[in-house]
Design an enzyme around this catalytic site. Structure first.
Site, PDB file in Angstrom:
ATOM      1  N   LYS B  80      49.761   2.358  47.684  1.00 29.72           N
ATOM      2  CA  LYS B  80      48.972   3.389  46.999  1.00 29.72           C
ATOM      3  C   LYS B  80      49.723   3.861  45.758  1.00 29.72           C
ATOM      4  CE  LYS B  80      46.455   7.724  47.955  1.00 29.72           C
ATOM      5  NZ  LYS B  80      46.221   8.788  48.942  1.00 29.72           N
ATOM      6  N   SER B 155      41.369   9.951  49.610  1.00 30.61           N
ATOM      7  CA  SER B 155      41.744   9.448  48.303  1.00 30.61           C
ATOM      8  C   SER B 155      42.252   8.016  48.313  1.00 30.61           C
ATOM      9  CB  SER B 155      42.829  10.342  47.721  1.00 30.61           C
ATOM     10  OG  SER B 155      44.016  10.256  48.492  1.00 30.61           O
ATOM     11  N   SER B 179      43.178  11.524  53.793  1.00 26.95           N
ATOM     12  CA  SER B 179      43.123  10.447  52.795  1.00 26.95           C
ATOM     13  C   SER B 179      43.570   9.080  53.287  1.00 26.95           C
ATOM     14  CB  SER B 179      43.953  10.824  51.566  1.00 26.95           C
ATOM     15  OG  SER B 179      43.279  11.810  50.821  1.00 26.95           O
TER      16      SER B 179
END
Lengths: 501, 506
Positions: B80, B155, B179
């Site tokens: 990420k 997210s 997330s």
């Protein structure tokens, strides 16, 4: 530039108002590393060399508390007779400024590590004034901005600014007094004496360089006035940039006279920060604080609470070094000083340097005499601090030793000291180079004496006839011939024995 | 489609270690897959083919020398873009950090490299991890491999979509309010939020420091456990990192796979069903609970009344912390600078213009919310009250764990919604994290495992398992047991029902 402020005569200020002081002192700790990262904590250095992701506020970087800084904070708290928190936290103080990398300062807010203490301050006349301490808390220093261009050197009006983050994250302890009331005319002196006492305390603890000129000890002086007979505090101003003990005193006095003039003229004091100007001794308006700045404090989520173990705190309390007031008492006893003599030493800021001279082997009386009289005069004449004179306690001790062993007379010793002050090297080198050694070779003296006696046969005859007092003229002649380097007492003895033989 | 990309990380690691296949071949297969499908999915913001292949060659050489760095050596991973990497940009999905290459690796990044895990690139995300759909990325949305017109969650939509699209067998996410778990749920993948403090946050660009937690994303429970053990453990650079042994999650996952949950007490959270829950989600959830019963678990209903206050509390605490964390983006030291060279602009004006241009609307909304919540006169009513709610939620968890070993709930109330559907309605968007937020506020462990497809839309549903702090192994055991039973009942792994992307790629 703003118009010159109206000031009230100081005596009139005191007839009409009572001052209230509040002093905030920031101390940079001399830990090896910064407060929250492993960067070196050193003064100066090429800009932006002692930096890392954490003290530059890089995204993702995290703080880790410096254990030595916590220990220093606790020791300071203990030396200031404070309570040490069982449990405390850091908080974030949020505001934007380019020299603050995260745009928040990691500080302590409502949970300081030390609180509710006091420091007894010795005033010039020997009176002791107790300064109550509100709190001592840990925080980090900011970077430094250098504003280029513009008239004032401040950000306003500058063409551009340079940023150095070497200082960012340096451990700071902020020590805040409670409001000081009842100082009256002595408010400026109390302020100076407090900062001085605090400086001595911190030096004794060994936690900071306490160099006001380098900013490792910084004082913000809050001043307000209340009309005589009232007990409601007036609006205060906070004077920053006060970089010497003398400036602390001057700044407080200036603000008192300025406030009084404003208030007497029916005006009101603006709550603001003010900048002290060393050259003029006046303050000028800074940032308005009319609307209390909202720092949006909240507990720092990147750090865990600090809960100093009681055993640790007790151990630190038990191992505090001798504190300045304890030391003063010991020295007074050891050196056999009267209260007045001790006070003179303290007031001349000479205690440490005399003690260092004694430690270097000099008898206390001689050491004291040299620093308090001859060297103090030299310092005054050149406008420097006594401790800033270019002569060390060890050098003074050496000069004293040379006098004691008879190698120097007091007069010659002063010349040697002058030589050292002039940068001519160690005392022995000055003696050598200036040829100041006492002439102790009797044969050389005898030659000079015989010459003088031969030149003044009438005087010689008087001496031989028992009029010993007449020897003075021969002594004078010999001293002249030896350019004053002979020991006059010895010369006299030799003349008399010469005439008797 | 190359067979290599369909395998689990555990399978790949075993073959690489046994030199049946090289890490270079495995890495190349995934890079090829990314080239083929990522134009349609947009899971990645940056792919480092050269760096990945170099790392793979190194692992192959080491293995040839008899050195296997870890049980995941040679396996590719998608990272990420909120974790710092010295050799790749770290943008956090924001214009503010476009092109910023950090001077240091996050601890998670460093541990991955040391374990011989191959970092393929950086995955797309909602800007600074604020969002539930990845639509808040400044670089355009990621699409859900199950239906390219739908969101992949957020997210960490990029990380989960990369798994579902077979672009990587492993990924790292970060979970502040859900997330990791919510994207896992809507993409039919496994997502784990470890106990707060279990994985170092050093180098994780902070959104909300007291809630953020990095964790593993994978297609199987065992793969997640293997990755969990690689990244977890105490880090002296993170003061909030837990200085205790990492829970034995791999052993727990292997034990669970034996399929016996007798003696395990499971609590179903009463508050997480009813209005707003999609019927297909509730049905899939209930089926999963039945399966746990069949595996021998004792199932009871548990009430956690404070959980209904979690969402409002979260939307005070997270924005408050973010308003402070994001203050550092001021154009002075890194990232975007607007007004460079314009002598008429002051530093404050440059800061202001940069923040205006660099942050997207959701980030600004939260910075403003948080600034307000922390302001003098409002602090007690907002931030202070929210912290009290946090305490209540922790107490509800503690009381529940007196009765049961783990708690279960749907991961998210609905399946993946269409791209664009909730963009104009932040409250609807925020509801996607309704069931995941309590675990962030309390700091306990939680994960999402796929539990079938919803009847209405044929989209994946997530089953959330929550365990007490430092008992991450408990949820792995339950999840692994459930996974085996689920696949046996369905006649194969759920993830292989994801549509062929080549066919639908546009």
């Amino acid at each position: 530039m703003t118009a010159v402020a109206e000031l009230m005569d100081y005596d009139e200020v005191l007839e009409r108002f009572d001052p209230v002081l509040g002093l905030e002192v920031h101390v940079e700790l001399n830990t090896n590393t910064k407060m929250f990262c492993g960067c070196a904590n050193v003064f100066g250095g090429e800009p932006n060399t002692n930096v890392c992701p954490t003290c530059l506020g890089m995204p993702g970087a995290l703080p880790v508390v410096n254990g030595t800084a916590v220990e220093s904070a606790i020791r300071i708290g203990l030396a200031l007779n404070c309570e040490i928190a069982q449990w405390c936290r850091f908080a974030r103080k949020n505001y934007f400024y380019p020299d603050m990398p995260k745009n928040f300062q990691t500080s302590q807010y409502d949970e300081p590590i030390a609180f509710n203490g006091h420091l007894d301050v010795l005033l010039d006349d020997g009176e002791v004034f107790r300064v109550d301490i509100e709190r001592a808390h840990m925080e980090e220093d900011t970077g430094k901005s250098l504003h280029v261009g513009g008239a004032t050197g401040r950000i306003h009006g500058a063409e551009h600014s340079l940023l150095d983050y070497n200082r960012a994250g340096v451990p700071l302890i902020e020590i805040v007094t409670k409001p000081l009331v009842g100082t009256g005319a002595r408010a400026p002196e109390v302020a100076r004496a407090y900062v001085s006492a605090l400086r001595d305390l911190l030096r004794a603890l060994g936690v900071s360089d306490v160099r006001m000129d380098q900013g490792s000890l910084r004082c913000d002086a809050n001043v307000s006035l209340m009309p005589k007979g009232t007990e409601v505090f007036g609006t205060r101003t906070e004077t920053k940039n006060v970089n010497s003990l003398r400036s602390v005193e001057r700044a407080v006095r200036y603000e008192m006279t300025r406030h009084a003039a404003v208030l007497a003229g029916g005006g009101t004091i603006r709550q603001e920060t003010r900048h002290f100007d060393e050259s003029t001794g006046s303050t000028s308006s800074g940032r308005a604080k009319e609307t209390a700045e909202d720092y949006r404090y909240f507990p720092e989520p990147d750090l865990v609470p600090i809960a100093p173990a009681r055993e640790w705190v007790e151990q630190l309390a038990a191992t505090l070094p001798e504190l300045p007031w304890q030391r003063r008492q010991r020295i007074q006893a050891e050196w056999n000083l009267t209260d007045l003599e001790l006070r003179d030493l303290v007031n001349a800021d000479a205690l440490d340097i005399v003690a260092a001279t004694v430690d270097a082997g000099a008898p206390p009386a001689e050491a004291r005499s040299w620093w308090v009289s001859y060297l103090s005069q030299k310092a005054n004449a050149t406008g420097t601090e006594l401790t800033a004179l270019p002569i060390t306690p060890a050098q003074v001790a050496k000069v004293i030793a040379l006098v004691a062993e008879g190698s120097l007379t007091n007069k010659l010793a002063r010349e040697v000291v002058d030589g050292v002050l002039a940068g001519e090297g160690e005392p022995e080198q000055v003696v050598e180079q200036r040829g100041l050694k006492v002439v102790s070779d009797d044969s050389a003296l005898l030659a000079a004496i015989d010459e003088a006696l031969a030149a003044q046969p009438d005087v010689a005859e008087k001496i031989r006839g028992g009029k010993v007092a007449a020897a003075g003229a021969i002594v004078g002649a010999v001293m002249k011939a030896t350019k004053g380097q002979a020991d006059a007492k010895r010369v006299r003895e030799l003349i008399i024995s010469r005439c008797e033989s | 489609m190359s067979d290599l990309i369909r395998q689990t990380a555990a399978e790949l690691a075993a073959k690489i270690a046994a030199r049946e296949v090289s890490s270079v071949e495995v890495t190349q297969a995934h890079l090829d897959r990314i080239t083929a499908v990522d134009p349609a999915v947009h899971a990645f913001l940056h792919v480092d083919a050269e760096g990945a292949l170099a790392a793979a060659r190194k692992v192959d050489e080491d293995i040839a020398q008899g050195h296997v760095a870890s049980p995941l050596a040679g396996v590719p991973l998608a990272l990420k873009d909120v974790l710092t990497t010295q050799d790749m940009p770290t943008t956090c999905g924001s214009k503010m950090l476009e092109g910023w290459v950090p001077p240091y690796d996050a601890t998670v990044t460093r541990r991955l490299r040391e374990a011989g895990v191959i970092i393929l690139g950086k995955t797309n995300m909602d800007e600074f991890a604020m969002g539930s759909s990845t639509e808040n990325s400044a670089y355009g949305p990621t699409r859900n491999p199950w239906d390219l017109d739908r969101i992949p969650g957020g997210s960490g939509g990029g990380s989960s979509a990369a798994l579902a699209a077979f672009e990587a067998p492993l990924a790292i996410g970060t979970d502040t309010g859900g997330s990791i778990r919510q994207p896992g749920a809507v993409t039919g993948t496994v997502g784990v939020k470890p106990t707060y403090g279990g994985v170092s946050r050093y180098g994780l660009v902070a959104f909300s420091s007291s809630l953020d937690q990095a964790g593993p994303c994978a297609r199987t429970v065992l793969d997640a456990a293997l990755l969990h053990e690689v990244i977890a453990g105490h880090d002296p650079l993170d003061s909030t990192s837990i200085d205790q042994p990492v829970p034995a999650v791999v052993a727990a996952a292997r034990a669970g796979a034996a399929g016996d949950l007798s003696g395990v007490k499971v609590g179903v959270v009463r508050e997480f069903r009813g209005e707003g829950y999609q019927p297909g989600v509730v049905a899939a959830f209930d089926t999963a609970v039945d399966q746990l019963r069949k595996l021998g678990a004792e199932v009871v209903e548990v009430s956690c009344p404070s959980f209904t206050l979690a969402l409002p509390a979260y939307y005070l605490i997270a924005p408050s912390e973010c308003s402070s964390n994001l203050a550092r983006f001021d154009a002075m030291r890194y990232g975007l600078r607007v007004g460079e060279g314009d002598a008429a602009l002051s530093a404050e004006q440059v800061m202001s213009l940069t923040r205006e241009a660099g942050f997207g609307p959701e980030v600004k909304r939260r910075v403003i919310l948080g600034t307000y919540a922390l302001s003098a006169g409002y602090y007690d009513a907002y931030y202070g009250s929210a912290q009290k709610v946090r305490t209540l939620i922790s107490r509800d968890f503690a009381a529940a764990y007196e009765q049961v070993d783990v708690l279960v709930a749907p991961t998210t109330p609905t399946t993946a919604f269409p791209i664009g559907e909730r963009v104009g309605d932040p409250m609807q968007m925020y509801l996607a994290d309704l069931c995941t937020i309590p675990s962030n506020l309390a700091g306990n462990a939680a994960m999402s495992v796929p539990c079938g497809l919803s009847e209405e839309d044929g989209l994946p549903v997530g089953f959330q398992i929550m365990a007490p702090a430092l008992a991450d192994d408990r949820m792995y055991r339950v999840a692994a047991a459930y996974e085996v039973a689920r696949d046996a009942a369905a006649g194969g792994a759920l993830i292989h029902r994801v549509p062929e992307l080549e066919a639908s790629a546009r």
